[in-house]
Write an enzyme that holds these catalytic residues in place. Structure first.
Site, PDB file in Angstrom:
ATOM      1  N   ASN A  30       0.845  -1.153  -0.154  1.00  0.00           N
ATOM      2  CA  ASN A  30      -0.116  -0.082   0.004  1.00  0.00           C
ATOM      3  C   ASN A  30       0.740   1.240  -0.049  1.00  0.00           C
ATOM      4  OD1 ASN A  30       0.566   0.823   2.855  1.00  0.00           O
ATOM      5  ND2 ASN A  30      -0.441  -1.280   3.051  1.00  0.00           N
ATOM      6  N   ASP A  87      -4.667  -6.580   5.235  1.00  0.00           N
ATOM      7  CA  ASP A  87      -5.813  -7.193   5.797  1.00  0.00           C
ATOM      8  C   ASP A  87      -5.653  -8.653   5.072  1.00  0.00           C
ATOM      9  OD1 ASP A  87      -6.582  -5.094   7.346  1.00  0.00           O
ATOM     10  OD2 ASP A  87      -7.921  -4.244   5.891  1.00  0.00           O
ATOM     11  N   LYS A  89       8.887 -17.272 -10.171  1.00  0.00           N
ATOM     12  CA  LYS A  89       8.128 -16.137 -10.725  1.00  0.00           C
ATOM     13  C   LYS A  89       7.015 -16.600 -11.371  1.00  0.00           C
ATOM     14  CE  LYS A  89       9.167 -12.150 -13.903  1.00  0.00           C
ATOM     15  NZ  LYS A  89       9.872 -11.777 -14.859  1.00  0.00           N
ATOM     16  N   ASP A 117      -5.489  -9.156  12.895  1.00  0.00           N
ATOM     17  CA  ASP A 117      -5.385  -8.010  13.427  1.00  0.00           C
ATOM     18  C   ASP A 117      -4.529  -7.725  14.715  1.00  0.00           C
ATOM     19  OD1 ASP A 117      -6.157  -5.402  14.400  1.00  0.00           O
ATOM     20  OD2 ASP A 117      -7.757  -5.281  12.920  1.00  0.00           O
ATOM     21  N   ILE A 118      -3.447  -7.168  14.382  1.00  0.00           N
ATOM     22  CA  ILE A 118      -2.124  -7.016  15.445  1.00  0.00           C
ATOM     23  C   ILE A 118      -2.785  -6.207  16.412  1.00  0.00           C
ATOM     24  CG2 ILE A 118       0.044  -6.282  15.879  1.00  0.00           C
ATOM     25  CD1 ILE A 118       0.604  -6.210  13.001  1.00  0.00           C
ATOM     26  N   PHE A 123      -4.786   3.838  14.358  1.00  0.00           N
ATOM     27  CA  PHE A 123      -4.964   4.744  13.305  1.00  0.00           C
ATOM     28  C   PHE A 123      -5.880   4.305  12.591  1.00  0.00           C
ATOM     29  CE2 PHE A 123      -1.899   8.332  13.081  1.00  0.00           C
ATOM     30  CZ  PHE A 123      -1.225   8.122  14.157  1.00  0.00           C
ATOM     31  N   LYS A 131     -14.149   1.762  14.611  1.00  0.00           N
ATOM     32  CA  LYS A 131     -12.918   0.910  14.612  1.00  0.00           C
ATOM     33  C   LYS A 131     -12.670   1.109  16.130  1.00  0.00           C
ATOM     34  CE  LYS A 131     -11.267   1.192  10.110  1.00  0.00           C
ATOM     35  NZ  LYS A 131     -10.446   1.588   9.305  1.00  0.00           N
ATOM     36  N   LYS A 155     -12.104  -2.304  18.488  1.00  0.00           N
ATOM     37  CA  LYS A 155     -10.699  -2.982  18.805  1.00  0.00           C
ATOM     38  C   LYS A 155     -10.611  -2.698  20.275  1.00  0.00           C
ATOM     39  CE  LYS A 155      -9.202  -2.600  14.037  1.00  0.00           C
ATOM     40  NZ  LYS A 155      -7.947  -2.777  12.933  1.00  0.00           N
TER      41      LYS A 155
HETATM   42  N1  CTP Z   1      -4.281  -2.837  12.201  1.00  0.00           N
HETATM   43  C1  CTP Z   1      -3.323  -3.904  12.729  1.00  0.00           C
HETATM   44  N2  CTP Z   1      -3.339  -5.208  11.892  1.00  0.00           N
HETATM   45  C2  CTP Z   1      -4.221  -5.642  10.916  1.00  0.00           C
HETATM   46  C3  CTP Z   1      -4.919  -4.490  10.351  1.00  0.00           C
HETATM   47  C4  CTP Z   1      -4.857  -3.118  11.077  1.00  0.00           C
HETATM   48  O1  CTP Z   1      -2.911  -3.705  13.489  1.00  0.00           O
HETATM   49  N3  CTP Z   1      -4.170  -6.642  10.448  1.00  0.00           N
HETATM   50  C5  CTP Z   1      -4.364  -1.759  12.661  1.00  0.00           C
HETATM   51  C6  CTP Z   1      -3.761  -0.409  12.114  1.00  0.00           C
HETATM   52  O2  CTP Z   1      -2.437  -0.343  12.404  1.00  0.00           O
HETATM   53  C7  CTP Z   1      -4.571   0.801  12.579  1.00  0.00           C
HETATM   54  C8  CTP Z   1      -5.910   0.136  12.778  1.00  0.00           C
HETATM   55  O3  CTP Z   1      -5.643  -1.229  12.929  1.00  0.00           O
HETATM   56  O4  CTP Z   1      -4.137   1.017  13.714  1.00  0.00           O
HETATM   57  C9  CTP Z   1      -7.017   0.154  11.811  1.00  0.00           C
HETATM   58  O5  CTP Z   1      -6.390  -0.104  10.403  1.00  0.00           O
HETATM   59  P1  CTP Z   1      -7.179   0.050   9.221  1.00  0.00           P
HETATM   60  O6  CTP Z   1      -6.497  -0.615   8.154  1.00  0.00           O
HETATM   61  O7  CTP Z   1      -7.585   1.494   9.169  1.00  0.00           O
HETATM   62  O8  CTP Z   1      -8.575  -0.578   9.544  1.00  0.00           O
HETATM   63  P2  CTP Z   1      -9.078  -2.258   9.623  1.00  0.00           P
HETATM   64  O9  CTP Z   1      -9.282  -2.593  10.759  1.00  0.00           O
HETATM   65  O10 CTP Z   1      -8.042  -3.130   8.617  1.00  0.00           O
HETATM   66  O11 CTP Z   1     -10.413  -2.059   8.774  1.00  0.00           O
HETATM   67  P3  CTP Z   1     -10.393  -1.386   7.203  1.00  0.00           P
HETATM   68  O12 CTP Z   1      -9.410  -1.899   6.235  1.00  0.00           O
HETATM   69  O13 CTP Z   1     -11.813  -2.304   6.810  1.00  0.00           O
HETATM   70  O14 CTP Z   1     -10.922  -0.151   7.084  1.00  0.00           O
END
Ligand code: CTP
Length: 407
Positions: free
Chosen positions: A218, A292, A302, A319-320, A336, A350, A354
């Site tokens: 990303n 995700d 390859k 999700d960490i 964030f 969120k 969380k």
């Molecule tokens: N985060 C994480 N581990 C993941 C995904 C997200 O720790 N696998 C954490 C990010 O570091 C951030 C927060 O969760 O602090 C929100 O991440 P974001 O990508 O905005 O949200 P998601 O929970 O992934 O939801 P979505 O992608 O559907 O918006």
């Protein structure tokens, strides 16, 4: 002798600086230092010794600082005829960079036989000194005695650095690079609101490999997370940064470990929390843009092009942040949320899902790759919008909010 300046948190911690340049080959680095200080919004008044003028011209320093450079005690352009008082008036600090062995010896004895040494003696603000000299001169017991005395007198010594020297020798003695000096000056003046705290931060993008040369990633640059890591260290915290993919240099005074995939980042975070025995007193700030999903299969070779369509099956990553926040004795967790629409609504959802005390909401368009950010802090008391600002300033304001919440 020294007055304590109150700092404006969230703004530059140093706004006016006298930069003293003494005679040494490292004087050329002072040009870059002035450029960085001015770029950081700091008002820089350059004062040079006559020996410094043998190495770099006052014209260069004047062009970079945008102000006349002073060298002479008897300069008639100083309005009250008292340059030793006038030039450092309202300065947050005097920084001498480079400071030669001779100038350091002068400071020890309180000598005042030129403008810069007189200014240092007559100051009512902190004095920071960045030594620059040959390795033997630095190691000489006389210099070491002098440095010890300056420290005892409350003068901050920045560096020196180790490495190749102008004389061809390798060792300790050369002046720190301009960027490192700027970071140390900022750190010096940042209030230690997080002293005694341990902070774990994730930052940057993750890379989910498809085959040895292709990945799902990303647009996160890591700038926000790195700025928070630096600001937390400047505020006195013991900081560990788990960094995903980024091109940034590791922040100073921070233990940086690299983990590029979401799975390896998960492991790095969990093992740090376990090894460091994180508890409710500690802080976890999850800034990384964690993927995700990851490909179910990582091809060893390859993938070859063909005329048919290609489907890559993805499986969800853990999700960490959610898992850290659900730990027994979880640290204080900050998330964030980078959204493209319905910012506050999605971010607050969120935060609650969380189980976070605090989430930082920003629009992806404001956050990704930019040097600035416009964020809103969301906690149980509602929304706290911050002004658009450079990421290092946003970092300080965020950590100030965290420190307040923890009190
Ligand atoms: N985060 C994480 N581990 C993941 C995904 C997200 O720790 N696998 C954490 C990010 O570091 C951030 C927060 O969760 O602090 C929100 O991440 P974001 O990508 O905005 O949200 P998601 O929970 O992934 O939801 P979505 O992608 O559907 O918006």
């Amino acid at each position: 002798m020294q007055k304590n300046k109150s700092s404006v948190l969230g703004k530059l911690v140093v706004s006016k600086l006298v930069l003293g340049i003494t005679g040494g080959i490292a004087a050329y680095k002072a040009a870059e230092l002035v450029r960085l200080l001015v770029k950081a919004g700091i008002d820089v008044q350059v004062v040079m010794t006559s020996a410094a003028c043998q190495f770099i011209t006052p014209v260069t320093m004047q062009a970079l600082s945008g102000k006349p450079v002073f060298i002479d005690m008897w300069d008639s352009s100083i309005s009250n005829g008292m340059p030793h008082i006038e030039l450092s008036r309202n300065a947050d600090a005097i920084l001498v960079a480079p400071a030669s062995a001779d100038f350091i010896a002068k400071l020890v004895h309180g000598r005042a036989d030129d403008l810069l040494s007189t200014l240092c003696l007559a100051r009512d603000c902190p004095l920071l000194v960045a030594p620059a000299m040959n390795k033997q001169m630095w190691e000489n017991p006389a210099t070491q005695r002098n440095i010890k005395q300056l420290k005892a007198d409350g003068i901050s010594i920045l560096g020196p650095d180790s490495g190749e020297q102008a004389c061809g020798e390798v060792g300790l003695g050369r002046m720190l690079e301009a960027e490192a000096l700027l970071a140390l000056v900022n750190a010096h003046f940042t209030p230690k609101l997080l002293a005694g705290k341990r902070v774990l931060i994730t930052a940057g993008a993750t890379l989910e490999m498809i085959d040895p040369v292709r990945a799902i990633t990303n647009l996160s640059s890591g700038k926000m997370g790195y700025a928070i890591a630096q600001a937390a260290a400047d505020m006195g915290a013991e900081v560990t940064l788990v960094s995903g993919a980024t091109t940034l240099n590791a922040p100073s005074q921070v233990n940086t470990v690299y983990a590029t995939s979401a799975q390896s980042m998960y492991q790095a975070v969990m093992s740090n929390i376990a090894t460091l025995k994180f508890g409710t007193e500690d802080i976890f700030i999850s800034v990384a843009a964690v993927a995700d999903y990851r490909p179910v299969e990582q091809h060893k070779e390859k993938i070859k092009k063909s005329s048919s369509s290609l489907t890559i099956e993805l499986t969800p990553n853990k999700d960490i942040l959610s898992d850290v926040a659900s730990l027994p004795n979880a640290p204080f967790c900050v998330g964030f949320a980078a959204e493209t629409e319905n910012l506050l609504e999605y971010a607050e959802a969120k935060r609650q899902a969380k189980k976070l005390p605090l989430i930082v909401a920003n629009l992806a368009i404001d956050a990704l790759g930019s040097d600035e950010n416009q964020v809103t802090l969301l906690d149980k008391n509602g929304a706290h919008p911050l002004e658009r600002a450079p990421k290092p300033e946003v970092a300080i304001l965020l950590l100030q909010h965290v420190a307040n919440m923890l009190q």
